[in-house]
Every structure is written in C-alpha cells, then in structure tokens.
Motif scaffolding. Structure first.
Motif, mmCIF file in Angstrom:
data_model
loop_
_atom_site.group_PDB
_atom_site.id
_atom_site.type_symbol
_atom_site.label_atom_id
_atom_site.label_comp_id
_atom_site.label_asym_id
_atom_site.label_seq_id
_atom_site.Cartn_x
_atom_site.Cartn_y
_atom_site.Cartn_z
ATOM 1 N N UNK A 1 0.566 17.425 10.439
ATOM 2 C CA UNK A 1 0.963 16.386 9.494
ATOM 3 C C UNK A 1 2.244 15.720 9.989
ATOM 4 N N UNK A 2 2.119 14.448 10.368
ATOM 5 C CA UNK A 2 3.259 13.677 10.846
ATOM 6 C C UNK A 2 3.567 12.510 9.914
ATOM 7 N N UNK A 3 3.218 12.657 8.653
ATOM 8 C CA UNK A 3 3.458 11.588 7.693
ATOM 9 C C UNK A 3 2.319 10.601 7.679
ATOM 10 N N UNK A 4 2.520 9.425 8.261
ATOM 11 C CA UNK A 4 1.486 8.394 8.271
ATOM 12 C C UNK A 4 0.329 8.736 9.194
ATOM 13 N N UNK A 5 0.510 9.713 10.069
ATOM 14 C CA UNK A 5 -0.539 10.131 11.005
ATOM 15 C C UNK A 5 -0.780 11.625 10.871
ATOM 16 N N UNK A 6 -2.039 12.009 10.709
ATOM 17 C CA UNK A 6 -2.450 13.404 10.861
ATOM 18 C C UNK A 6 -3.116 13.487 12.228
ATOM 19 N N UNK A 7 -2.506 14.219 13.130
ATOM 20 C CA UNK A 7 -2.968 14.233 14.514
ATOM 21 C C UNK A 7 -3.703 15.535 14.835
ATOM 22 N N UNK A 8 -4.943 15.448 15.359
ATOM 23 C CA UNK A 8 -5.655 16.660 15.777
ATOM 24 C C UNK A 8 -4.913 17.353 16.913
ATOM 25 N N UNK A 9 -5.037 18.664 16.978
ATOM 26 C CA UNK A 9 -4.426 19.422 18.068
ATOM 27 C C UNK A 9 -5.498 20.209 18.802
ATOM 28 N N UNK B 1 -10.878 12.187 22.148
ATOM 29 C CA UNK B 1 -11.283 12.934 20.953
ATOM 30 C C UNK B 1 -10.111 13.115 19.999
ATOM 31 N N UNK B 2 -8.895 13.250 20.556
ATOM 32 C CA UNK B 2 -7.706 13.332 19.708
ATOM 33 C C UNK B 2 -7.517 12.023 18.948
ATOM 34 N N UNK B 3 -7.600 10.907 19.670
ATOM 35 C CA UNK B 3 -7.433 9.597 19.025
ATOM 36 C C UNK B 3 -8.523 9.368 17.987
ATOM 37 N N UNK B 4 -9.756 9.756 18.318
ATOM 38 C CA UNK B 4 -10.873 9.564 17.394
ATOM 39 C C UNK B 4 -10.725 10.404 16.136
ATOM 40 N N UNK B 5 -9.989 11.512 16.223
ATOM 41 C CA UNK B 5 -9.822 12.384 15.065
ATOM 42 C C UNK B 5 -8.589 12.117 14.241
#
Length: 250
Positions: A62-70, A192-196
C-alpha cells in the motif's frame, strides 16, 4: 524478501550523473492475486485496476494512491522530492530491469495518454533521441532511445519503454528500463507488476496531471542507512512533472 528503498528526487542535473544509493527498508514479497471467491465480483482479467474493480488489496504493498504488486526478488525504491519531501513515484527493479510508476489525476471525460505520448516523443527528439510509437500489451506505447553519457564520458544511448493507461479520473504511467526496454522475456515480470497495479483515486478535485498522493509504507519505522552505490538507471525525462523538462532521481 524484497527491499524497499527511499530516495530523493532533485533539480536538473544531466541524466548521465549516477544516482546515490537510497535507504533500505524491507517489505514482504508475494505473488499476484489469482481469482476471487464466488461471492465477490469478478476482478477484470488484466489491469491496471481502479480501486472500485477489486475486492481487496491482496498481495500488494500500500503506497497510498498506488497499490503495487510484489514479486520474489523485486526491489522497490520510493522517489522523494528533497525540496517538498513528497513521494513522487516508485521504482521497481528485478534482474537488471527497472519499472518506474507514477499516477496522475485526469479529466473525468477524457484520457490524456495520447497527448502525453506526443509530448514525450517531442522531448526525446529534442534531446537528440529517437522514438517509435508502437502497439503494446497496454495499448500504444513509446520505444525511446535517449542519448546518455557513460561514467567514463563516452556517448551512449539509453533505451526506455513508456507505457500508459487511462483510468476513471486517473492516468498511470510506467517507464521500463534496462533489459525490459529491449527484451520481451525480461519485460514480462515487470509488465505483470504494472498490469496488477491498483490506483486509488481520492474524491478531491485535482487539476489534470496533478500527481496523486503516494505514501511510504511502514512510516513508523526508521530506515537503515545503506552504503553508497549506484541506483538502477531511469530515464531523465518526466513530461508530467511541473517544472524543468530534465530531472534526475537522486
């Protein structure tokens, strides 16, 4: 376990200068979420997603405006503006490839990627580089070759792929560098990270192209100091940031 790094963005030095090593904070790694339960609404097959399209954050940071897959081995680096101390973006590196992600406000009725692509192409060309506008997995994208100078002063070309997706009142931009900019197989994990990615657009009125607010994870934890070194290379051009055309992440 991936590493979360905090760095600061700064001024207008030349793109060829090395970036300083950021500070490290560990974050968990995992696999992208697959499927949903029968009682939940079906998540679209491919993102990036709006927060309204997903039922939970899943294995994302959770990065605020972005939830980034890891992913296992993925190293994340927050980009901090030294002057304002605001988080301006997040970069992910994996196996010699990099992905920078930023989210912006966009008009309610129209996307901005077509216009932004033209601006990026014009800026790269002005710097003496070349750009191809081609179809890609996320729609139209730019394959850019940006002039750069190596550490020993030699002239070189830095490849970069600019991808973008228009969402409901937001725009998400990604920049693939390193191997991912030139090799399809190397690009797939970061694609895949960007797509998620899930974009969480707040209800506040914002002018188009305004950076959506990003936050640091585990803000109560004091980062450990890292030794100095070179950060992964990223393109210097950011057409959406107000101010100088040429910026460098430090």
């Amino acid at each position: 376990m991936g590493l979360f790094r905090r760095t600061a963005s700064k001024g207008t030095p030349q793109a060829s200068e090395p970036a300083e090593q950021p500070q490290d904070v560990a974050v968990p790694a995992g696999e992208p979420a697959e499927g949903t339960t029968a009682a939940e609404p079906a998540e679209p097959a491919r993102g990036p997603f709006d927060a309204s399209q997903v039922s939970s954050m899943g294995p994302r940071v959770d990065l605020g405006a972005i939830w980034l897959p890891v992913l296992p081995g993925l190293e994340l680096r927050m980009e901090i503006d030294k002057r304002t101390q605001k988080v301006t973006g997040v970069s992910a590196t994996l196996g010699g490839s990099g992905l920078q992600v930023q989210a912006f406000a966009a008009p309610r009725t129209a996307g901005i990627w077509d216009e932004v692509r033209e601006e990026i192409a014009a800026s790269v060309t002005k710097q003496g580089g070349t750009v191809d506008d081609v179809p890609g997995p996320f729609g139209r994208e730019l394959i850019a070759r940006i002039p750069a100078t190596t550490a020993d002063g030699r002239q070189a070309v830095r490849p970069a792929r600019f991808v973008g997706v228009d969402g409901p009142r937001w725009f998400l931009r990604g920049v693939l560098t390193g191997k991912a900019a030139v090799d399809a197989a190397a690009a797939r994990p970061l694609e895949s990270v960007f797509a998620g990615v899930v974009v969480v657009r707040d209800g506040a009125p914002r002018p188009p192209r305004d950076l959506l607010t990003l936050t640091l994870p585990n803000q109560g934890r004091k980062p450990e100091t890292a030794t100095e070194g070179l950060a992964p290379e990223t393109p210097s051009f950011d057409p959406l940031t107000r101010g100088p055309e040429i910026t460098e992440i430090r």
